[in-house]
Scaffold this motif. Structure first.
Motif, mmCIF file in Angstrom:
data_model
loop_
_atom_site.group_PDB
_atom_site.id
_atom_site.type_symbol
_atom_site.label_atom_id
_atom_site.label_comp_id
_atom_site.label_asym_id
_atom_site.label_seq_id
_atom_site.Cartn_x
_atom_site.Cartn_y
_atom_site.Cartn_z
ATOM 1 N N TYR A 59 63.237 25.045 96.233
ATOM 2 C CA TYR A 59 64.438 24.836 95.425
ATOM 3 C C TYR A 59 65.665 25.040 96.303
ATOM 4 N N TYR A 95 62.964 21.585 90.812
ATOM 5 C CA TYR A 95 62.182 22.267 91.825
ATOM 6 C C TYR A 95 60.969 21.416 92.167
ATOM 7 N N ASP A 112 65.493 17.730 100.127
ATOM 8 C CA ASP A 112 64.162 18.290 99.982
ATOM 9 C C ASP A 112 63.185 17.784 101.042
ATOM 10 N N LEU A 123 64.944 30.839 87.737
ATOM 11 C CA LEU A 123 63.858 30.875 88.709
ATOM 12 C C LEU A 123 62.863 31.981 88.367
#
Length: 235
Positions: free
Chosen positions: A76, A12, A56, A97
């Motif tokens: 994420y 993440y 990302d 998470l």
């Protein structure tokens, strides 16, 4: 501060506002300047759940909307193999998470989820299931979806009766040929029928995954107005 981490292979990206960020002034970018009134001890946390196959660097363009305004962001994207072939692993990802939020002491912060496409919605589905088992309650105050590509499993159908009754906002387009705008409107209207506070932003001409690119100012304004409404009274 920004960084990447690995939590049992859960990669993440998180970014915190600078210590001297001025919450009383617009960000000065000229792009729908907006000031959020926040409790600086409980700064809102934006979870961005990327679409299937999302790199990302593209998701980071969306998180910048919130970072420019002094909010914490956590990005994420679930691995494609988990979204399509090893879907049971999504249960574990959702649990990790939630554990991550607890480990970061975010359970007392307002949590906002921005999910993209079915990939992000499928992740959100497993995230909400994990929230129900969390040892500490986490306050999700809103979520919104930017529709992108459709695939076989339809998380919107599974999320129709989601127990989380926080406000929802949908951004979509009539010219997106990969996901019918009528599907989004059906889902939004169904959630409204359950008493959920649902708002929408429908573009007429922006093509698939180009809503923000082609309508930057109105997109940012829509996101910020919705977020301000959700945060009002939670600080």
């Amino acid at each position: 501060m920004a960084g990447a981490a690995d939590l049992d292979n859960l990669e993440y990206y998180i970014k915190f506002p600078s210590p001297n960020f001025n919450y009383s002034q617009p960000n000065g970018t000229g792009e729908s300047d907006y000031v959020f009134v926040v409790n600086e001890e409980k700064i809102p946390v934006i979870l961005l759940f990327g679409w299937a196959g999302c790199q990302d660097k593209y998701l980071a363009k969306y998180s910048q909307i919130y970072e420019d305004r002094g909010l914490i962001t956590l990005r994420y994207t679930a691995p494609v193999k988990c979204l399509f072939w090893k879907r049971l692993q999504m249960i574990t990802i959702g649990e990790r998470l939630v554990k991550l939020l607890v480990d970061l002491n975010f359970e007392n912060h307002p949590i906002i989820v921005h999910c993209f496409s079915n990939g992000g919605a499928f992740l959100y589905q497993n995230f909400t299931l994990a929230l129900e088992k969390s040892p500490k309650p986490i306050q999700v105050v809103s979520n919104y979806i930017s529709p992108k590509k459709t695939f076989q499993s339809n998380p919107l159908e599974n999320l129709k009766d989601d127990k989380n009754n926080c406000p929802q906002h949908f951004i979509y387009s009539k010219k997106d040929i990969l996901i019918p705008y009528t599907d989004i409107e059906y889902f939004a209207n169904y959630r409204k029928s359950l008493g959920i506070d649902v708002t929408t932003l429908c573009y007429e001409t922006s093509p698939h995954v180009k809503h923000y690119t082609e309508n930057k100012e109105s997109y940012v304004s829509s996101v910020c107005n919705f977020l301000n409404k959700c945060l009002n009274g939670t600080n």
